[in-house]
Enzyme design. Sequence first.
Site, PDB file in Angstrom:
ATOM      1  N   LYS A  20       1.764 -26.167  -0.291  1.00  7.65           N
ATOM      2  CA  LYS A  20       3.096 -25.590  -0.473  1.00  7.65           C
ATOM      3  C   LYS A  20       3.854 -26.337  -1.568  1.00  7.65           C
ATOM      4  O   LYS A  20       4.694 -25.758  -2.255  1.00  7.65           O
ATOM      5  CB  LYS A  20       3.881 -25.577   0.831  1.00  7.65           C
ATOM      6  CG  LYS A  20       4.317 -26.905   1.396  1.00  7.65           C
ATOM      7  CD  LYS A  20       4.993 -26.713   2.758  1.00  7.65           C
ATOM      8  CE  LYS A  20       5.475 -28.026   3.372  1.00  7.65           C
ATOM      9  NZ  LYS A  20       6.686 -28.542   2.733  1.00  7.65           N
ATOM     10  N   ARG A 139      19.867 -32.660   6.537  1.00  2.00           N
ATOM     11  CA  ARG A 139      19.167 -33.477   5.563  1.00  2.00           C
ATOM     12  C   ARG A 139      20.087 -33.845   4.392  1.00  2.00           C
ATOM     13  O   ARG A 139      20.918 -33.040   3.966  1.00  2.00           O
ATOM     14  CB  ARG A 139      17.910 -32.754   5.075  1.00  2.00           C
ATOM     15  CG  ARG A 139      16.957 -32.480   6.223  1.00  2.00           C
ATOM     16  CD  ARG A 139      15.730 -31.717   5.812  1.00  2.00           C
ATOM     17  NE  ARG A 139      14.802 -32.540   5.044  1.00  2.00           N
ATOM     18  CZ  ARG A 139      13.573 -32.158   4.705  1.00  2.00           C
ATOM     19  NH1 ARG A 139      13.138 -30.957   5.064  1.00  2.00           N
ATOM     20  NH2 ARG A 139      12.790 -32.949   4.020  1.00  2.00           N
ATOM     21  N   SER A 182      14.168 -39.639  -2.183  1.00  2.00           N
ATOM     22  CA  SER A 182      13.295 -38.488  -2.353  1.00  2.00           C
ATOM     23  C   SER A 182      13.087 -38.223  -3.837  1.00  2.00           C
ATOM     24  O   SER A 182      13.960 -38.513  -4.661  1.00  2.00           O
ATOM     25  CB  SER A 182      13.923 -37.253  -1.697  1.00  2.00           C
ATOM     26  OG  SER A 182      13.224 -36.078  -2.028  1.00  2.00           O
ATOM     27  N   SER A 183      11.935 -37.680  -4.183  1.00  2.00           N
ATOM     28  CA  SER A 183      11.661 -37.283  -5.568  1.00  2.00           C
ATOM     29  C   SER A 183      11.972 -35.808  -5.797  1.00  2.00           C
ATOM     30  O   SER A 183      11.763 -35.296  -6.899  1.00  2.00           O
ATOM     31  CB  SER A 183      10.192 -37.545  -5.910  1.00  2.00           C
ATOM     32  OG  SER A 183       9.342 -36.729  -5.124  1.00  2.00           O
ATOM     33  N   GLN A 184      12.479 -35.100  -4.782  1.00  2.10           N
ATOM     34  CA  GLN A 184      12.617 -33.648  -4.881  1.00  2.10           C
ATOM     35  C   GLN A 184      13.698 -33.213  -5.861  1.00  2.10           C
ATOM     36  O   GLN A 184      13.508 -32.245  -6.612  1.00  2.10           O
ATOM     37  CB  GLN A 184      12.873 -33.064  -3.496  1.00  2.10           C
ATOM     38  CG  GLN A 184      11.663 -33.194  -2.573  1.00  2.10           C
ATOM     39  CD  GLN A 184      11.938 -32.699  -1.169  1.00  2.10           C
ATOM     40  OE1 GLN A 184      13.095 -32.552  -0.743  1.00  2.10           O
ATOM     41  NE2 GLN A 184      10.874 -32.438  -0.421  1.00  2.10           N
ATOM     42  N   SER A 209       7.193 -41.433  -4.032  1.00  2.00           N
ATOM     43  CA  SER A 209       6.300 -40.268  -4.082  1.00  2.00           C
ATOM     44  C   SER A 209       5.999 -39.880  -5.531  1.00  2.00           C
ATOM     45  O   SER A 209       6.120 -38.721  -5.931  1.00  2.00           O
ATOM     46  CB  SER A 209       6.918 -39.091  -3.323  1.00  2.00           C
ATOM     47  OG  SER A 209       7.118 -39.422  -1.967  1.00  2.00           O
ATOM     48  N   ASP A 327       4.363 -38.221   4.481  1.00  2.00           N
ATOM     49  CA  ASP A 327       3.852 -37.131   5.303  1.00  2.00           C
ATOM     50  C   ASP A 327       2.537 -37.492   5.984  1.00  2.00           C
ATOM     51  O   ASP A 327       2.066 -36.747   6.864  1.00  2.00           O
ATOM     52  CB  ASP A 327       3.673 -35.859   4.465  1.00  2.00           C
ATOM     53  CG  ASP A 327       4.994 -35.178   4.158  1.00  2.00           C
ATOM     54  OD1 ASP A 327       6.000 -35.520   4.801  1.00  2.00           O
ATOM     55  OD2 ASP A 327       5.033 -34.309   3.263  1.00  2.00           O
ATOM     56  N   ARG A 399       4.919 -31.180  11.531  1.00  2.00           N
ATOM     57  CA  ARG A 399       3.920 -32.240  11.457  1.00  2.00           C
ATOM     58  C   ARG A 399       3.794 -32.999  12.784  1.00  2.00           C
ATOM     59  O   ARG A 399       2.724 -33.556  13.072  1.00  2.00           O
ATOM     60  CB  ARG A 399       4.219 -33.190  10.298  1.00  2.00           C
ATOM     61  CG  ARG A 399       4.213 -32.467   8.951  1.00  2.00           C
ATOM     62  CD  ARG A 399       4.115 -33.407   7.778  1.00  2.00           C
ATOM     63  NE  ARG A 399       4.441 -32.717   6.547  1.00  2.00           N
ATOM     64  CZ  ARG A 399       3.595 -31.938   5.860  1.00  2.00           C
ATOM     65  NH1 ARG A 399       2.370 -31.760   6.304  1.00  2.00           N
ATOM     66  NH2 ARG A 399       3.980 -31.346   4.743  1.00  2.00           N
TER      67      ARG A 399
END
Length: 439
Positions: A20, A139, A182-184, A209, A327, A399
């Site tokens: 994904k 989040r 986060s790298s998002q 990440s 993850d 998860r």
Amino acid sequence: MIRRCERKIISGTIDAPSSKSSMQRAVACAMLSRGRSVLRSAELCADSESALRLAQALGASARIEGSSVSIDGSPLFGKNAAAFSARGEPQSERGSLLSAERLELDCGESGLCMRMFSPIAALLASETRLTGRGSLALRPMGMVEGSLRALGAECRSVDGHSPLLIAGPLEGGCAEIDASESSQLLTGLLIALPLAPRDSELKVARAVSKGYLDLTIDTCEAFGVEIQRNEDFSKFSIRGGQRYKPADFAVEGDWSGAAFLIVAAAIAAGESKLAIRGLRMDSSQPDRLVVEAARAAGASLAMEEGVLFVGRDRLEAFDFDATDCPDLFPPLAALASACAGESVIRGVHRLRGKESDRAASLKATFDILGAPVRLEGDSMIVEGGSMRGGEVRAFGDHRIAMSAAVAALGATDGVTIHGSECVSKSWPGFFEDLGSISG
């Protein structure tokens, strides 16, 4: 939904689910392209469907044919994207955050979608409101505000959370990004800034990440856009005024999902052996490091002609740093539950801001199942080797549900999982696929 999972042998051959992470990035790049792109091996989960829905809301069209998705790029992101509103109407100045009319973008429960599509929406000289559902509302999104403002757009969150109100255009330039959480967001900026009118330089502190950032750069390159970075991921240079080109793109197999298959074969009863197709050992996905963790625990793994073979062997406690691949905590907790002694998984701070408080969820789950978990500083310590099983809940986290299901393969009494339907977020057919290789 309640699922009962039992101790079983694992055998046979299975295709890894499609990634994904790869799919969502490819959807964004295809939407920004001028022409039709085809995404192949594109299995759809809830998060991938969210990305498609956002692309369509932003003017792209999509058609699903089996495992392929055809996407016609949006006309809104052409050469003069910043001169048009999200409705395709000429606009002479920046949209106002007080405007009564705005484009609404529903990100579902996907944190990547919200953080990635925020800079993309900011390319337009109009106002956009990004919303989410379920755990996404909890989040952190505050990091989006300062970054977009530094690059010419406006952004407002609600106390650092969604919904996000954004008004473009994103102009480019220089910005400092703290990527320690986060790298998002950085992924979204890397995708959006090539279309900004100005060249950009991003100075990045404490990037995590990093493999996912390379996955972003590789995906952009497949669609004709160049992004430069230095060796330690502290500086990214993006030339403005570039154009995305349509591509025939193969979505990678997912190492995050395959990690559960690898652990399943490593801990299941008897002479378990599994062949997993569709994985790339040269992938940028950080979760490919599950191979190192499984080998450290004593599992048997070998890649032959593009097929990963995994077998059960004598397992022992292991020590693994999952800081750049958080993850992997859920599958590795399941692996540790079958290893005699205390296994240590490092990087617990990366478990904040996920679909659940993953550190607390894993502790609660494995304490019940008979593999007690201690959280000490930045480490998770799992005491394994005598899993009995029990009744647990998924905490609304895909998860966690998968981790409990895989742990059941090594438990003496089986595991009952409440709320198992949450696996649809990343792998709708997880239980069916696991059942297909369970003897």
